[in-house]
Design a protein around this motif. Sequence first.
Motif, PDB file in Angstrom:
ATOM      1  N   ASN A  82       0.812  -1.214   0.000  1.00  0.00           N
ATOM      2  CA  ASN A  82       0.000   0.000   0.000  1.00  0.00           C
ATOM      3  C   ASN A  82       0.846   1.265   0.000  1.00  0.00           C
ATOM      4  OD1 ASN A  82      -1.565   2.159   2.009  1.00  0.00           O
ATOM      5  ND2 ASN A  82      -2.863   1.259   0.437  1.00  0.00           N
ATOM      6  N   GLN A  83       1.947   1.255   0.738  1.00  0.00           N
ATOM      7  CA  GLN A  83       2.712   2.484   0.945  1.00  0.00           C
ATOM      8  C   GLN A  83       3.925   2.634   0.028  1.00  0.00           C
ATOM      9  OE1 GLN A  83       3.690   2.757   5.108  1.00  0.00           O
ATOM     10  NE2 GLN A  83       1.554   2.877   5.750  1.00  0.00           N
ATOM     11  N   SER A  84       4.455   1.516  -0.459  1.00  0.00           N
ATOM     12  CA  SER A  84       5.731   1.600  -1.184  1.00  0.00           C
ATOM     13  C   SER A  84       5.669   1.148  -2.629  1.00  0.00           C
ATOM     14  CB  SER A  84       6.799   0.755  -0.454  1.00  0.00           C
ATOM     15  OG  SER A  84       7.004   1.235   0.856  1.00  0.00           O
ATOM     16  N   ILE A  85       4.571   0.473  -3.035  1.00  0.00           N
ATOM     17  CA  ILE A  85       4.498  -0.103  -4.378  1.00  0.00           C
ATOM     18  C   ILE A  85       3.187   0.303  -5.041  1.00  0.00           C
ATOM     19  CG2 ILE A  85       4.581  -2.224  -5.750  1.00  0.00           C
ATOM     20  CD1 ILE A  85       5.964  -3.580  -3.370  1.00  0.00           C
ATOM     21  N   GLY A  86       3.288   0.744  -6.282  1.00  0.00           N
ATOM     22  CA  GLY A  86       2.094   1.019  -7.089  1.00  0.00           C
ATOM     23  C   GLY A  86       1.980  -0.026  -8.188  1.00  0.00           C
ATOM     24  N   PHE A  87       0.765  -0.493  -8.445  1.00  0.00           N
ATOM     25  CA  PHE A  87       0.545  -1.564  -9.422  1.00  0.00           C
ATOM     26  C   PHE A  87      -0.285  -1.062 -10.603  1.00  0.00           C
ATOM     27  CE2 PHE A  87       1.147  -3.637  -5.337  1.00  0.00           C
ATOM     28  CZ  PHE A  87       1.996  -4.689  -5.634  1.00  0.00           C
ATOM     29  N   VAL A  88       0.128  -1.475 -11.807  1.00  0.00           N
ATOM     30  CA  VAL A  88      -0.630  -1.194 -13.021  1.00  0.00           C
ATOM     31  C   VAL A  88      -0.771  -2.515 -13.776  1.00  0.00           C
ATOM     32  CG1 VAL A  88      -0.761   0.121 -15.168  1.00  0.00           C
ATOM     33  CG2 VAL A  88       0.297   1.155 -13.146  1.00  0.00           C
ATOM     34  N   PHE A  89      -2.007  -2.864 -14.151  1.00  0.00           N
ATOM     35  CA  PHE A  89      -2.258  -4.153 -14.799  1.00  0.00           C
ATOM     36  C   PHE A  89      -2.832  -3.963 -16.199  1.00  0.00           C
ATOM     37  CE2 PHE A  89      -2.764  -4.782 -10.204  1.00  0.00           C
ATOM     38  CZ  PHE A  89      -1.852  -5.805  -9.979  1.00  0.00           C
ATOM     39  N   GLN A  90      -2.762  -5.015 -16.981  1.00  0.00           N
ATOM     40  CA  GLN A  90      -3.259  -4.960 -18.360  1.00  0.00           C
ATOM     41  C   GLN A  90      -4.751  -4.648 -18.418  1.00  0.00           C
ATOM     42  OE1 GLN A  90      -2.347  -8.468 -20.642  1.00  0.00           O
ATOM     43  NE2 GLN A  90      -3.709  -7.949 -22.315  1.00  0.00           N
ATOM     44  N   GLN A  91      -5.522  -5.217 -17.500  1.00  0.00           N
ATOM     45  CA  GLN A  91      -6.980  -5.068 -17.544  1.00  0.00           C
ATOM     46  C   GLN A  91      -7.514  -3.938 -16.666  1.00  0.00           C
ATOM     47  OE1 GLN A  91      -8.707  -6.582 -19.786  1.00  0.00           O
ATOM     48  NE2 GLN A  91      -6.936  -7.799 -20.484  1.00  0.00           N
ATOM     49  N   PHE A  92      -6.649  -3.040 -16.219  1.00  0.00           N
ATOM     50  CA  PHE A  92      -7.003  -1.797 -15.532  1.00  0.00           C
ATOM     51  C   PHE A  92      -7.510  -2.014 -14.099  1.00  0.00           C
ATOM     52  CE2 PHE A  92      -8.660  -1.224 -20.049  1.00  0.00           C
ATOM     53  CZ  PHE A  92      -7.425  -0.886 -20.562  1.00  0.00           C
ATOM     54  N   HIS A  93      -8.444  -2.949 -13.893  1.00  0.00           N
ATOM     55  CA  HIS A  93      -9.004  -3.243 -12.570  1.00  0.00           C
ATOM     56  C   HIS A  93      -9.614  -2.005 -11.910  1.00  0.00           C
ATOM     57  CE1 HIS A  93      -7.649  -7.306 -12.784  1.00  0.00           C
ATOM     58  NE2 HIS A  93      -6.367  -6.998 -12.758  1.00  0.00           N
ATOM     59  N   LEU A  94     -10.385  -1.252 -12.687  1.00  0.00           N
ATOM     60  CA  LEU A  94     -11.129  -0.133 -12.122  1.00  0.00           C
ATOM     61  C   LEU A  94     -12.495  -0.633 -11.649  1.00  0.00           C
ATOM     62  CD1 LEU A  94     -10.425   2.631 -14.811  1.00  0.00           C
ATOM     63  CD2 LEU A  94      -9.098   2.082 -12.757  1.00  0.00           C
ATOM     64  N   LEU A  95     -12.992  -0.053 -10.558  1.00  0.00           N
ATOM     65  CA  LEU A  95     -14.324  -0.424 -10.075  1.00  0.00           C
ATOM     66  C   LEU A  95     -15.365   0.304 -10.914  1.00  0.00           C
ATOM     67  CD1 LEU A  95     -13.898  -0.481  -6.191  1.00  0.00           C
ATOM     68  CD2 LEU A  95     -13.640  -2.318  -7.856  1.00  0.00           C
ATOM     69  N   PRO A 168       1.244  -3.508 -19.294  1.00  0.00           N
ATOM     70  CA  PRO A 168       0.388  -2.321 -19.198  1.00  0.00           C
ATOM     71  C   PRO A 168      -0.163  -1.822 -20.517  1.00  0.00           C
ATOM     72  CG  PRO A 168       2.690  -1.695 -19.009  1.00  0.00           C
ATOM     73  CD  PRO A 168       2.646  -3.195 -18.971  1.00  0.00           C
ATOM     74  N   THR A 169       0.430  -2.260 -21.640  1.00  0.00           N
ATOM     75  CA  THR A 169      -0.058  -1.817 -22.954  1.00  0.00           C
ATOM     76  C   THR A 169      -0.699  -2.957 -23.732  1.00  0.00           C
ATOM     77  OG1 THR A 169       2.083  -2.263 -24.001  1.00  0.00           O
ATOM     78  CG2 THR A 169       1.761  -0.064 -23.077  1.00  0.00           C
ATOM     79  N   GLY A 170      -0.871  -4.110 -23.094  1.00  0.00           N
ATOM     80  CA  GLY A 170      -1.347  -5.291 -23.797  1.00  0.00           C
ATOM     81  C   GLY A 170      -2.730  -5.164 -24.400  1.00  0.00           C
ATOM     82  N   ALA A 171      -3.573  -4.289 -23.813  1.00  0.00           N
ATOM     83  CA  ALA A 171      -4.944  -4.133 -24.303  1.00  0.00           C
ATOM     84  C   ALA A 171      -5.130  -2.844 -25.098  1.00  0.00           C
ATOM     85  CB  ALA A 171      -5.925  -4.156 -23.124  1.00  0.00           C
ATOM     86  N   LEU A 172      -4.011  -2.209 -25.494  1.00  0.00           N
ATOM     87  CA  LEU A 172      -4.080  -0.903 -26.127  1.00  0.00           C
ATOM     88  C   LEU A 172      -3.516  -0.941 -27.541  1.00  0.00           C
ATOM     89  CD1 LEU A 172      -2.722   1.173 -23.104  1.00  0.00           C
ATOM     90  CD2 LEU A 172      -5.116   0.675 -23.644  1.00  0.00           C
ATOM     91  N   ASP A 173      -3.984  -0.004 -28.390  1.00  0.00           N
ATOM     92  CA  ASP A 173      -3.414   0.095 -29.732  1.00  0.00           C
ATOM     93  C   ASP A 173      -2.039   0.745 -29.654  1.00  0.00           C
ATOM     94  OD1 ASP A 173      -3.600   3.112 -30.066  1.00  0.00           O
ATOM     95  OD2 ASP A 173      -5.722   2.669 -29.811  1.00  0.00           O
ATOM     96  N   SER A 174      -1.309   0.725 -30.763  1.00  0.00           N
ATOM     97  CA  SER A 174       0.089   1.158 -30.751  1.00  0.00           C
ATOM     98  C   SER A 174       0.249   2.638 -30.386  1.00  0.00           C
ATOM     99  CB  SER A 174       0.744   0.870 -32.105  1.00  0.00           C
ATOM    100  OG  SER A 174       0.047   1.520 -33.147  1.00  0.00           O
ATOM    101  N   LYS A 175      -0.615   3.497 -30.893  1.00  0.00           N
ATOM    102  CA  LYS A 175      -0.504   4.924 -30.595  1.00  0.00           C
ATOM    103  C   LYS A 175      -0.739   5.189 -29.110  1.00  0.00           C
ATOM    104  CE  LYS A 175      -2.278   9.486 -31.907  1.00  0.00           C
ATOM    105  NZ  LYS A 175      -3.218  10.236 -32.773  1.00  0.00           N
ATOM    106  N   THR A 176      -1.770   4.554 -28.554  1.00  0.00           N
ATOM    107  CA  THR A 176      -2.062   4.728 -27.137  1.00  0.00           C
ATOM    108  C   THR A 176      -0.951   4.122 -26.287  1.00  0.00           C
ATOM    109  OG1 THR A 176      -4.423   4.603 -27.646  1.00  0.00           O
ATOM    110  CG2 THR A 176      -3.804   4.372 -25.347  1.00  0.00           C
ATOM    111  N   SER A 177      -0.396   2.994 -26.731  1.00  0.00           N
ATOM    112  CA  SER A 177       0.709   2.363 -26.003  1.00  0.00           C
ATOM    113  C   SER A 177       1.893   3.310 -25.890  1.00  0.00           C
ATOM    114  CB  SER A 177       1.142   1.081 -26.716  1.00  0.00           C
ATOM    115  OG  SER A 177       0.117   0.114 -26.694  1.00  0.00           O
ATOM    116  N   MET A 178       2.219   4.014 -26.973  1.00  0.00           N
ATOM    117  CA  MET A 178       3.318   4.969 -26.942  1.00  0.00           C
ATOM    118  C   MET A 178       3.058   6.064 -25.919  1.00  0.00           C
ATOM    119  SD  MET A 178       4.165   5.369 -31.015  1.00  0.00           S
ATOM    120  CE  MET A 178       5.204   6.797 -30.698  1.00  0.00           C
TER     121      MET A 178
END
Length: 233
Positions: A82-95, A168-178
Motif C-alpha cells: 500500500n505504501q511503497s508499491i504502485g501496481f498497473v495491470f493490463q486489464q485496468f481493474h477499475l471499479l 500495461p499496454t497489452g490491451a491498447l493500440d500502438s498509438k495509445t501504447s506509446m
Amino acid sequence: MIQLSNVTKSYEVAHETFDVLSDMNLVIEKGEYMSIMGPSGSGKSTLMNIIGCLDRPTTGQYHFQGTELSAAKDQELAVIRNQSIGFVFQQFHLLPRLNARRNVELPMIYAGISQKERKERAELALEKVGLADRMKHMPSELSGGQKQRVAIARAIVNKPQLILADEPTGALDSKTSMSIMEQFTQLNEEGTTIVLVTHEEEIAAYTNRTVVVRDGRLVEDRWIQGDAMNETL
C-alpha cells in the motif's frame, strides 16, 4: 532497492512439484527503469508477483529496501504494497461503479488518509496523467488509454518508490501504447523506480534495462548506458 537471492518458487500439482522460478538472482537499484521479458509460462509474472509482495518464494531470500521479507507476516506485506508499491495491470481493474477520481482514491482509503486529502491528491494525480477533465467520468465513459491513465494515477497517488506494471499496454493500440510508455518514462525521470512485464520488444525499448526469463531462469540481462549496450548472460 530489490535483491532476490537464490529464489525458487514451486507449486505442487497432482502430487508432482513444479519449479516456476529456479535459483533466481536479481538486483534492482533505486531509480531503474527495467522490463522483464519472456515467453508465456516462463515465470515472468511469478517473478513480478514476488517483487510486488503478492507472493512469496518457496526458498531463497527477498530483500526490499534492505528488509528481508521471505518470512514477513501478511499484514506487513500489505502495508508495503500500500505504501511503497504502485501496481498497473493490463486489464485496468477499475471499479465500474466509481468515477475516475474515486477509483484513484482507493489506495488512500486503505492508508487511512482523510477524505479531504484523498480528494486533493486524487485530483492532482489525475491532472498529472492528463485527465483533469475526466475526473467525474465513469470507467464505461473512458477509452482504454484513459482507463490505463486512471490506473497509473491510482498507482502513483500514494507516492510509491516502486511501480510494477504487468503488460500495461497489452490491451491498447500502438498509438495509445506509446502515450502510456511516455507517461512511465516521465515518472522514471522524476525518480520513480519502474519495473514492467512485457512481451513486446518495442515496449521494452523504452526501458534502460531488460532481463529475459525462460523456463524459470534468468537467461539474459542487458542494459543501455548512453549509446552503449551492455549484456550479461
